[in-house]
Design an enzyme around this catalytic site. Structure first.
Site, PDB file in Angstrom:
ATOM      1  CD  GLU A   1      56.846 -46.892  54.043  1.00  0.00           C
ATOM      2  OE1 GLU A   1      55.842 -46.375  54.223  1.00  0.00           O
ATOM      3  OE2 GLU A   1      56.524 -47.882  53.216  1.00  0.00           O
TER       4      GLU A   1
ATOM      5  NE  ARG B   1      49.954 -50.945  59.885  1.00  0.00           N
ATOM      6  CZ  ARG B   1      50.410 -50.001  58.814  1.00  0.00           C
ATOM      7  NH1 ARG B   1      51.459 -50.492  58.325  1.00  0.00           N
ATOM      8  NH2 ARG B   1      50.144 -48.895  58.737  1.00  0.00           N
TER       9      ARG B   1
ATOM     10  NE  ARG C   1      53.989 -45.666  59.599  1.00  0.00           N
ATOM     11  CZ  ARG C   1      53.437 -46.217  58.790  1.00  0.00           C
ATOM     12  NH1 ARG C   1      52.195 -46.994  59.357  1.00  0.00           N
ATOM     13  NH2 ARG C   1      53.697 -46.262  57.804  1.00  0.00           N
TER      14      ARG C   1
ATOM     15  CG  HIS D   1      48.266 -44.617  59.463  1.00  0.00           C
ATOM     16  ND1 HIS D   1      47.747 -43.933  58.259  1.00  0.00           N
ATOM     17  CD2 HIS D   1      49.107 -45.564  59.343  1.00  0.00           C
ATOM     18  CE1 HIS D   1      48.463 -44.506  57.244  1.00  0.00           C
ATOM     19  NE2 HIS D   1      49.223 -45.625  57.953  1.00  0.00           N
TER      20      HIS D   1
ATOM     21  CG  HIS E   1      51.483 -41.790  59.039  1.00  0.00           C
ATOM     22  ND1 HIS E   1      52.505 -41.022  58.813  1.00  0.00           N
ATOM     23  CD2 HIS E   1      51.589 -42.872  58.342  1.00  0.00           C
ATOM     24  CE1 HIS E   1      53.046 -41.397  57.916  1.00  0.00           C
ATOM     25  NE2 HIS E   1      52.577 -42.568  57.511  1.00  0.00           N
TER      26      HIS E   1
HETATM   27  C1  SIN Z   1      52.798 -44.572  54.437  1.00  0.00           C
HETATM   28  O1  SIN Z   1      52.894 -44.505  53.135  1.00  0.00           O
HETATM   29  O2  SIN Z   1      53.281 -43.771  55.370  1.00  0.00           O
HETATM   30  C2  SIN Z   1      51.905 -45.321  55.033  1.00  0.00           C
HETATM   31  C3  SIN Z   1      52.007 -46.664  54.689  1.00  0.00           C
HETATM   32  C4  SIN Z   1      51.718 -47.522  55.850  1.00  0.00           C
HETATM   33  O3  SIN Z   1      50.787 -47.273  56.607  1.00  0.00           O
HETATM   34  O4  SIN Z   1      52.445 -48.848  55.956  1.00  0.00           O
END
Ligand code: SIN
Length: 518
Positions: free
Chosen positions: A114, A379, A284, A344, A237
């Site tokens: 991610e 985060r 993010r 988020h 998010h």
């Molecule tokens: C996501 O799947 O993008 C959310 C996971 C997260 O907030 O760490």
């Protein structure tokens, strides 16, 4: 009701704490409060998974630590980051022993990637990791006889010294909670109280959180004069599905970008590269701002082009997202998924030490409602479930030590019962709904991704009106869980505004346009 331990909130933090403590000391009576039902918590909506170093050939604790620190933009507590990352594999092992499952590949786990991560390290179950974890924990917790579960109960207030006779010492004695079935107030007296109430995405009108995320723990702790830190770092998010799905904002996991999807504007440009050389894989805060800038252009839209992933892999790895797109007649591979940022996660919260103790004696906070120092100003993806597990474990060990040295010294009758007032009038719930919408609107308009000194001032002014109307209902009408939730949202919104006004530099998820060039 009298109990050794009261756990308020039943996501991964609260449930893993209760399970762990019951394993450490099977004699303790533990009450776990769930606001709706055990399944409905923010954990259930976590699609991504848990960031835990697994492949030590290609990854290391040092790399995960460095990624967390970079995402946190200089505000993480390095000691906390280090132990959370290093304790991850043990906590994951425990979670597996409690019945959870994750996708496998070869000898080990299938690892996702991610934004902000320099290696594949997300342990996941397709795109429904949280749901899978929550179901396993529910099964486990229901098998433990000394844990009592109270569903449909919302926190009203913590019980502290000011509800008691003069001279009693300042500590937490449990909580008053309200049943959403019959709006009855229950007094729960507890030796130790644990807040695991999650975040407060519901202060905004677009959030990936369920509507139960009303910041109850943060607000009740604030009213009990407990230290609350860093609420200005609200994480948006980058990719929520633009149209509502089943009446809600639906998350498009960052793992989709990790698997290769591209963010494009309506001209087909991969615009995130204008802001960061990592493009879609930047953290993010950066990606959310980049999208917001595009969307400020009149009529502009942003799409997640999933064609680089390919239909077969997409269907297999992201079945929930695929189904949502199908139901809405969106083709992720030709037109792309229309996305926009949504509130988020709260990087700040109730300030805690390394054992999850708050500034109020006998009160712990774990999970999203807490501020541990792990996330800093932003985060890193999939570090939240990890943090919840590590701090729940530490809190459980610390609580067990407490009961090894102390016995329950409280008597139910020492604590006054709740004094209730008049009967509710029918129209109040409509008024509460309207006040909630006004609050969400003002927060989204004035205290969103881009703030300014003027917008914060305007928000404070508008919030004052919502506060006074809420206070009037709270003080003069019979209590309902809806008015308690609204009161909590008002408190959290106030804290976000105030802490944003006190923040004089842009870092991570906090951005005030008046400080742009400083
Ligand atoms: C996501 O799947 O993008 C959310 C996971 C997260 O907030 O760490």
């Amino acid at each position: 009701m009298l109990t050794d331990v009261l756990v308020i909130g039943s996501g991964i933090a609260g449930m893993s704490y209760a399970i762990k403590l019951s394993e450490l000391n099977p004699k303790l009576r533990i009450v776990v409060l769930s606001k709706r039902n055990l399944l409905e918590s923010n954990t259930k909506y976590a699609q991504g998974g848990i960031a835990v170093v697994q492949n030590f050939q290609k990854d290391s604790f040092d790399k995960h630590i460095a990624d967390t620190l970079k995402a946190g933009d200089g505000l993480c507590n390095k000691e906390v980051v280090s132990f959370v990352v290093k304790e991850g594999p043990d906590r994951l092992e425990e979670l597996l022993n409690w019945g959870t499952e994750f996708d496998q590949e070869g000898e080990g786990f299938h690892l996702g990637k991610e934004g902000g991560h320099t290696a594949k390290r997300i342990v996941h179950y397709k795109d429904k990791s949280g749901h899978q974890i929550q179901e396993a924990l529910i099964k486990k917790i229901k098998s433990i006889p000394q844990i009592t579960i109270l569903e449909n109960h919302t926190l009203v207030n913590l019980i502290t010294d000011h509800q008691l006779e003069q001279g009693s010492k300042r500590r937490c004695y449990g909580a008053y909670v309200i049943s959403s079935k019959d709006q009855r107030i229950v007094k729960i007296v507890a030796g130790l109280t644990v807040l695991s109430t999650g975040g407060a995405g519901a202060v905004y009108n677009k959030t990936t959180n369920p509507d139960s995320a009303t910041g109850d723990g943060i607000a009740a702790a604030y009213r009990a004069k407990v230290t609350i830190a860093n609420l200005q770092y609200v994480q948006f998010h980058p990719t929520a599905l633009a149209p509502d799905y089943n009446g809600k904002t639906f998350l498009i996991s960052e793992a989709v970008r990790g698997a290769g999807a591209h963010l494009k504007n309506s001209k087909g440009e991969r615009f995130v590269f204008k802001h960061d050389p990592r493009g879609e894989m930047a953290s993010r805060d950066i990606v959310a701002r980049a999208i917001e800038i595009e969307l400020k252009e009149p009529g502009e839209k942003v799409y997640l082009d999933c064609s680089p992933i390919g239909k077969e892999v997409f269907e297999l790895e992201f079945p929930t997202i695929y189904q949502a797109c199908k139901n809405l007649e969106i083709d992720p591979f030709t037109e792309g998924i229309p996305v926009l940022p949504a509130a988020h996660y709260f990087c700040g919260g109730i300030d805690v030490d390394q054992n999850s103790q708050t500034s109020l004696s006998h009160l712990y906070a774990i999970g999203e409602c807490s501020h541990t120092g792990l996330h800093g100003a932003n985060r890193l993806a999939s570090n939240s479930l990890l943090e919840a597990l590590v701090f729940a474990h530490r809190a459980a060990v610390h609580s067990n030590d407490y009961f090894e040295n102390n016995s329950l010294d409280l008597v139910e009758e020492q604590i006054p019962n709740w004094k209730d007032t008049d009967i509710i009038k029918d129209q109040e719930s409509k008024v509460i709904g309207r006040l909630k919408s006004s609050l969400q609107e003002l927060m989204s308009q004035q205290v969103g991704i881009f703030k300014s000194n003027q917008s914060l001032q305007q928000a404070e002014k508008e919030l004052e009106k919502v506060y006074l109307a809420t206070k009037d209902i709270y003080e003069n009408k019979k209590l309902t869980h809806q008015i308690c939730e609204l009161r909590n949202l008002v408190n959290v919104a106030y804290l976000i505004i105030k802490q944003s006004q006190n923040c004089k530099e842009n870092r991570g998820g906090f951005y005030n346009i008046d400080y742009e060039n400083l």
